[in-house]
Design a protein around this motif. Structure first.
Motif, short mmCIF file in Angstrom:
data_model
loop_
_atom_site.label_atom_id
_atom_site.label_comp_id
_atom_site.label_asym_id
_atom_site.label_seq_id
_atom_site.Cartn_x
_atom_site.Cartn_y
_atom_site.Cartn_z
N THR A 12 0.83 -1.21 0.00
CA THR A 12 0.00 0.00 0.00
C THR A 12 0.86 1.25 0.00
N LYS A 13 1.92 1.25 0.80
CA LYS A 13 2.83 2.40 0.84
C LYS A 13 3.52 2.57 -0.51
N SER A 14 3.95 1.45 -1.11
CA SER A 14 4.59 1.49 -2.43
C SER A 14 3.66 2.08 -3.48
N LEU A 15 2.41 1.62 -3.49
CA LEU A 15 1.43 2.11 -4.46
C LEU A 15 1.13 3.58 -4.23
N ASP A 16 1.06 4.01 -2.97
CA ASP A 16 0.77 5.41 -2.65
C ASP A 16 1.86 6.32 -3.18
N ILE A 17 3.12 5.96 -2.96
CA ILE A 17 4.24 6.79 -3.45
C ILE A 17 4.26 6.83 -4.96
N PHE A 18 4.09 5.66 -5.59
CA PHE A 18 4.06 5.62 -7.06
C PHE A 18 2.92 6.46 -7.59
N SER A 19 1.74 6.35 -6.99
CA SER A 19 0.56 7.09 -7.46
C SER A 19 0.81 8.59 -7.42
N ARG A 20 1.40 9.07 -6.33
CA ARG A 20 1.65 10.50 -6.20
C ARG A 20 2.69 10.98 -7.21
N ASN A 21 3.77 10.21 -7.37
CA ASN A 21 4.81 10.60 -8.34
C ASN A 21 4.29 10.57 -9.76
N PHE A 22 3.55 9.51 -10.08
CA PHE A 22 3.03 9.36 -11.44
C PHE A 22 2.02 10.47 -11.75
N TYR A 23 1.11 10.73 -10.82
CA TYR A 23 0.11 11.77 -11.04
C TYR A 23 0.77 13.13 -11.21
N HIS A 24 1.79 13.41 -10.41
CA HIS A 24 2.51 14.68 -10.51
C HIS A 24 3.09 14.87 -11.91
N GLN A 25 3.71 13.82 -12.45
CA GLN A 25 4.28 13.91 -13.80
C GLN A 25 3.18 14.08 -14.84
N LEU A 26 2.07 13.37 -14.65
CA LEU A 26 0.97 13.45 -15.61
C LEU A 26 0.39 14.86 -15.66
N VAL A 27 0.28 15.49 -14.50
CA VAL A 27 -0.21 16.87 -14.43
C VAL A 27 0.75 17.82 -15.14
N ASN A 28 2.04 17.62 -14.95
CA ASN A 28 3.03 18.48 -15.60
C ASN A 28 2.94 18.41 -17.12
N PHE A 29 2.64 17.21 -17.65
CA PHE A 29 2.53 17.05 -19.09
C PHE A 29 1.16 17.46 -19.63
N ASN A 30 0.19 17.65 -18.73
CA ASN A 30 -1.18 17.94 -19.17
C ASN A 30 -1.81 19.07 -18.37
N PRO A 31 -1.24 20.27 -18.41
CA PRO A 31 -1.81 21.38 -17.64
C PRO A 31 -3.22 21.72 -18.11
N ASN A 32 -4.10 21.94 -17.13
CA ASN A 32 -5.48 22.39 -17.39
C ASN A 32 -6.36 21.36 -18.08
N ARG A 33 -5.90 20.10 -18.16
CA ARG A 33 -6.75 19.03 -18.70
C ARG A 33 -7.36 18.23 -17.57
N ASN A 34 -8.53 17.67 -17.81
CA ASN A 34 -9.06 16.68 -16.89
C ASN A 34 -8.20 15.43 -16.99
N ILE A 35 -7.87 14.85 -15.85
CA ILE A 35 -7.02 13.65 -15.82
C ILE A 35 -7.73 12.55 -15.04
#
Length: 402
Positions: free
Chosen positions: A10-33
């Protein structure tokens, strides 16, 4: 021991989820994700089973995917414990599949791990007939996602050089424990961060929910429960109409547990828009930003996969996602495909709270014990969303036979 495995995973998935989402937001500003970190991590986890422990490929995958161990056996046990739980969930379908080029065989140990730990079935098909192979794979994904995820693999992504395709599909359809009354849904304003205002179908309710003020994040949180399951939707709403970007930066360093531990039961006046959203993106640059690079450049060491000694690498990662939120509940689907080719008790009554999601917000759907299944944001009523991930791997042409 099982509880310890679960906590690590669960801790592993939580860290991955936060890092992955952060990168996805950087590549997709102002889009629904919308995305499913678990779907992505599961499919990449199956790929990891083909890498030799201690190799540079395994080290990069273990680090970039935030696995809690550097040993394939322990990683596989973590997935097994979680996936077995979801097999028994009545509102969630999660399935894995391995498609293998006809006349090819995977190594015995690789096949045993995928079968026993990832609940994955194997099927031989002819990738050289791209349209037929794509139809077979896409048909399987559609059948596991209530037809919400389609065309995960295109025919031109498959060829005579394709050796195997690893697929993970998730479909969730949950009804709220406390449903919104349709008669209370009406057209209301939704305030965008750029000061524009759009009309949305706004659901309204006044009930008891788990709620938290988050002053350190300049936000508030609301948890909505789903019937007959340990799954919840958590919505985190910035206090400012234009506060989502700042909130998302803070979320990268804030665990899901840190937020949910602050929730307490209150009477809450809730406004939440009905929405559908779709999202699709090629994820190779996202993975590279997370430090996973060798699998793309022909230097990957996947010696534990096939009986043959061909060099394998990843050429594409595509992600699709879908979500719909309405008065009854939520329907979400996700799929990930890797194409590998040669190369408690209630508290006392408190003052009512207000949670008006009339401006951009973040949300996650998560399991009480196993962490998040889906994460996303809602920036604008004009955009829709779908979840699905595809990793396409091609062999080095000079090492492939025609």
């Amino acid at each position: 021991m099982e509880s310890e495995f679960r906590n690590y995973f669960t801790k592993s998935l939580d860290i991955f989820s936060r890092n992955f989402y952060h990168q996805l937001v950087n590549f997709n500003p102002n889009r629904n994700i919308i995305c499913s970190p678990l779907s992505i991590q599961t499919c990449a986890g199956m790929l990891r089973m083909g890498a030799v422990d201690g190799s540079e490929t395994a080290i990069e995958l273990d680090g970039g995917l935030n696995f809690s161990s550097n040993y394939a056996k322990e990683i596989a046990n973590g997935f097994s414990n979680v996936l077995t739980t979801y097999v028994e969930c009545s509102v969630l379908t999660m399935a894995n599949k391995l498609y293998l080029m006809k006349d090819y065989k995977v190594r015995k140990r690789f096949n045993e791990i995928l079968t026993q730990k990832f609940h994955s079935e194997a099927e031989n098909i002819d990738f050289s007939i791209g349209s037929e192979a794509a139809n077979t794979i896409n048909g399987w994904v559609e059948s596991r996602t209530n037809k919400l995820i389609s065309n995960i693999v295109s025919s031109d992504a498959l060829s005579g050089n394709t050796r195997l395709v690893l697929v993970n599909a998730i479909h969730f359809k949950g009804e709220w424990t406390v449903k919104f009354e349709e008669s209370e849904t009406r057209s209301e304003d939704f305030f965008l961060g750029n000061e524009k205002i759009l009309k949305v179908s706004m659901m309204n309710a006044a009930n008891k929910y788990y709620f938290a003020d988050l002053p350190e994040m300049d936000a508030k949180a609301l948890r909505l429960a789903y019937q007959d399951t340990d799954l919840f939707m958590l919505i985190i709403l910035p206090n400012l109409n234009a506060g989502l970007k700042q909130l998302e930066k803070k979320l990268q360093t804030t665990s899901l547990e840190d937020i949910t531990s602050q929730l307490t039961l209150h009477k809450v006046f809730v406004k939440l828009p009905k929405f559908k959203a779709e999202f699709e993106q090629e994820l190779t640059p996202v993975f590279k930003e997370m430090g996973i690079k060798l699998i793309f450049n022909g230097q990957a060491e996947f010696g534990n996969m096939l009986d043959s000694n061909e060099r394998l690498d990843v050429s594409k990662i595509l992600h699709k996602a879908f979500i719909e939120v309405n008065e009854e509940g939520t329907e979400v689907a996700a799929a990930t495909a890797m194409v590998v080719a040669v190369r408690s008790m209630p508290p006392p009554e408190l003052e009512p709270k207000h949670f008006y999601a009339d401006h951009p917000f973040y949300f996650t759907i998560y399991h009480a014990n196993h962490g998040c299944l889906f994460v996303g944001n809602f920036n604008s009523p004009d955009i829709s969303h779908v979840d699905n991930v595809r990793l396409v791997c091609q062999c080095k042409r000079e090492q492939c036979e025609d």
